[in-house]
Scaffold this active site. Structure first.
Site, PDB file in Angstrom:
ATOM      1  N   ARG A  38       0.830  -1.216   0.000  1.00  0.00           N
ATOM      2  CA  ARG A  38       0.000   0.000   0.000  1.00  0.00           C
ATOM      3  C   ARG A  38       0.861   1.260   0.000  1.00  0.00           C
ATOM      4  NH1 ARG A  38      -5.245  -1.993   3.456  1.00  0.00           N
ATOM      5  NH2 ARG A  38      -6.287  -2.737   1.585  1.00  0.00           N
ATOM      6  N   LYS A 202     -22.357 -16.071  -0.393  1.00  0.00           N
ATOM      7  CA  LYS A 202     -23.816 -15.926  -0.264  1.00  0.00           C
ATOM      8  C   LYS A 202     -24.442 -14.988  -1.284  1.00  0.00           C
ATOM      9  CE  LYS A 202     -23.761 -16.358   4.760  1.00  0.00           C
ATOM     10  NZ  LYS A 202     -23.175 -15.276   5.546  1.00  0.00           N
ATOM     11  N   GLY A 359     -10.942  -7.581  -2.259  1.00  0.00           N
ATOM     12  CA  GLY A 359     -11.254  -8.589  -1.246  1.00  0.00           C
ATOM     13  C   GLY A 359     -10.797  -9.974  -1.661  1.00  0.00           C
ATOM     14  N   GLY A 382     -15.002  -3.492  -0.113  1.00  0.00           N
ATOM     15  CA  GLY A 382     -16.341  -2.904  -0.001  1.00  0.00           C
ATOM     16  C   GLY A 382     -16.587  -1.843  -1.062  1.00  0.00           C
TER      17      GLY A 382
HETATM   18  P1  AMP Z   1     -17.170 -13.982  -0.519  1.00  0.00           P
HETATM   19  O1  AMP Z   1     -16.525 -13.406   0.711  1.00  0.00           O
HETATM   20  O2  AMP Z   1     -18.634 -13.836  -0.570  1.00  0.00           O
HETATM   21  O3  AMP Z   1     -16.472 -13.533  -1.778  1.00  0.00           O
HETATM   22  O4  AMP Z   1     -16.948 -15.548  -0.405  1.00  0.00           O
HETATM   23  C1  AMP Z   1     -15.702 -16.139  -0.456  1.00  0.00           C
HETATM   24  C2  AMP Z   1     -15.776 -17.440   0.266  1.00  0.00           C
HETATM   25  O5  AMP Z   1     -16.768 -18.256  -0.333  1.00  0.00           O
HETATM   26  C3  AMP Z   1     -14.481 -18.219   0.201  1.00  0.00           C
HETATM   27  O6  AMP Z   1     -13.959 -18.333   1.495  1.00  0.00           O
HETATM   28  C4  AMP Z   1     -14.904 -19.577  -0.364  1.00  0.00           C
HETATM   29  O7  AMP Z   1     -14.297 -20.650   0.312  1.00  0.00           O
HETATM   30  C5  AMP Z   1     -16.392 -19.594  -0.123  1.00  0.00           C
HETATM   31  N1  AMP Z   1     -17.105 -20.471  -1.055  1.00  0.00           N
HETATM   32  C6  AMP Z   1     -16.998 -20.488  -2.381  1.00  0.00           C
HETATM   33  N2  AMP Z   1     -17.764 -21.465  -2.910  1.00  0.00           N
HETATM   34  C7  AMP Z   1     -18.383 -22.069  -1.888  1.00  0.00           C
HETATM   35  C8  AMP Z   1     -19.294 -23.147  -1.791  1.00  0.00           C
HETATM   36  N3  AMP Z   1     -19.717 -23.796  -2.873  1.00  0.00           N
HETATM   37  N4  AMP Z   1     -19.731 -23.489  -0.568  1.00  0.00           N
HETATM   38  C9  AMP Z   1     -19.288 -22.830   0.531  1.00  0.00           C
HETATM   39  N5  AMP Z   1     -18.420 -21.802   0.509  1.00  0.00           N
HETATM   40  C10 AMP Z   1     -17.973 -21.427  -0.699  1.00  0.00           C
END
Ligand code: AMP
Length: 402
Positions: A38, A202, A359, A382
């Site tokens: 950074r 999610k 992220g 974010g």
């Molecule tokens: P996000 O912070 O929403 O970008 O989610 C990233 C996280 O989603 C990572 O830690 C992944 O391990 C998890 N992830 C990705 N695919 C899956 C899945 N099919 N089931 C559960 N966790 C998942």
């Protein structure tokens, strides 16, 4: 939102006091900076302001001191490291109240081209509330304001928004300009075909991103944990896969929306399944790959399957602009990282403009060794998501238009 912002190339700072909001939120271990990325990223804007003869006053937050002076979150180590990197002294103004006697004296004594660093702006409780008193104090130190901190652009704080509204000239630095050019303009005005890829855990985290990108893109690709809620919405058995039951209707709406808009919405056609979530996350797991409508009731999907990886890579091949946010599976586990790697590889190989949201996606791309193959990797988690949602970012909006 206007994205045509005045930049450091459009202003004349000769002899003027320039307050430059940087992102010096670096990882620290026992007072030692463990990653200087950074700091090096901030150098081009700082050097430009020095070369133009400005009196350069730097400020940033570091961690979450929650409005109190916490010695372990002092920016003192940043001043020392920056002095080294710049090859000139960065004078540290150690005021618990940020704009105090040290800062005022240091600024008073500045000659053109000198650099001063203020203390952690979040030592002040007003900072994150955009309180007027602190904004005024910051503004009293400078003639011109430059914002180069994209990571906080989605927040309205004193040091990025409050102060900008109190000075005559508020411009953006090179880092901010690059984020605006790629994330803002690419999404608002993309070279087509424009393919957006969304993954991650999610659906609920990315509701507005899904909806907005569907309007802007030609093809929307869904992978990762969020894909299973879409598959359930299609009436498939998804076993013990991650699901947002409350968002099933939303997924149906999005599928209808895609159809009405004539957009392609790609969902996994096959999926990599396991009996259980690996524990620890990188533990060896037995996998098999099944079509997405054949997931057994006692199994969970943790990555896209091989046919899906090919389908997604093909869609990327025909794109001119690609935006990617969120891994295709549990990429932290090498056995479940294949889908994410395949997609990362397809982005690395295309001549299209490739933009990675901050992220986890940025971490995944860098960790897998594809970082230098992307046109742009956003520095803000974010903030980059809010850009993709089509929201106005207060930190960007506060800068003067050209
Ligand atoms: P996000 O912070 O929403 O970008 O989610 C990233 C996280 O989603 C990572 O830690 C992944 O391990 C998890 N992830 C990705 N695919 C899956 C899945 N099919 N089931 C559960 N966790 C998942």
């Amino acid at each position: 939102m206007s994205l045509n912002k005045k930049s450091v190339d459009d202003i004349n700072v000769k002899g003027l006091r320039v307050l430059c909001r940087c992102d010096f939120n670096v990882p620290l271990k026992e007072g030692v900076i463990t990653d200087t990325n950074r700091l090096t990223a901030a150098l081009p804007t700082i050097k430009k302001l020095i070369a133009d003869g400005g009196k350069v006053i730097l400020c940033s937050h570091l961690g979450k001191p929650k409005g109190e002076p916490k010695p372990e979150l002092s920016l003192a180590p940043v001043a020392a490291k920056l002095s080294e990197l710049l090859g000139q002294e960065v004078k540290f103004a150690a005021d618990a109240e940020v704009v105090g006697p040290n800062a005022k004296a240091a600024v008073e004594a500045m000659k053109d081209g000198d650099v001063v660093l203020l203390e952690n702006t979040r030592y002040r409780a007003e900072e994150t509330k955009n309180g007027e008193a602190f904004s005024k104090e910051l503004a009293s130190l400078c003639d011109v304001f430059v914002n180069d901190a994209f990571g906080t652009a989605h927040r309205a704080h004193c040091s990025n928004v409050g102060v900008a509204e109190l000075v005559d000239t508020a411009a953006v630095g090179y880092l901010m300009q690059k984020e605006i050019d790629f994330l803002g303009n690419a999404v608002e005005n993309p070279v087509r075909p424009f393919v957006a890829i969304l993954g991650g855990a999610k659906v609920a985290d990315k509701l507005n991103v899904i909806s907005n990108l569907l309007e802007k893109c030609d093809t929307l690709i869904i992978g990762g944990g969020m894909a299973y809620t879409f598959l359930k919405a299609k009436g498939y058995e998804i076993g013990t896969s991650l699901v947002d039951d409350e968002k099933i209707d939303y997924c149906k709406e999005m599928m209808d929306k895609a159809e009405k808009l004539g957009k392609k919405l790609l969902l996994p056609i096959d999926t990599t399944i396991t009996k259980e979530f690996p524990n620890p996350i990188d533990a060896e797991v037995a996998i098999s790959v099944v079509d997405s409508d054949k997931i057994p009731a006692d199994m969970m999907g943790l990555d896209i399957g091989t046919k899906t990886a090919e389908l997604y890579a093909d869609a990327v091949k025909s794109a001119k602009t690609v935006v990617w946010n969120g891994p295709m599976g549990v990429f932290e586990n090498p056995i479940l990282a294949k889908g994410t790697i395949a997609v990362a590889k397809s982005l690395a190989e295309t001549d299209a403009t490739t933009i990675i949201g901050g992220g986890d996606s940025a971490a995944a791309v860098n960790q897998l060794g594809f970082g230098d193959k992307m046109s742009h990797i956003s520095t803000g988690g974010g903030a980059s998501l809010e850009f993709l949602e089509g929201k106005e970012l207060p930190g960007v909006a506060a800068a003067n238009d050209k």
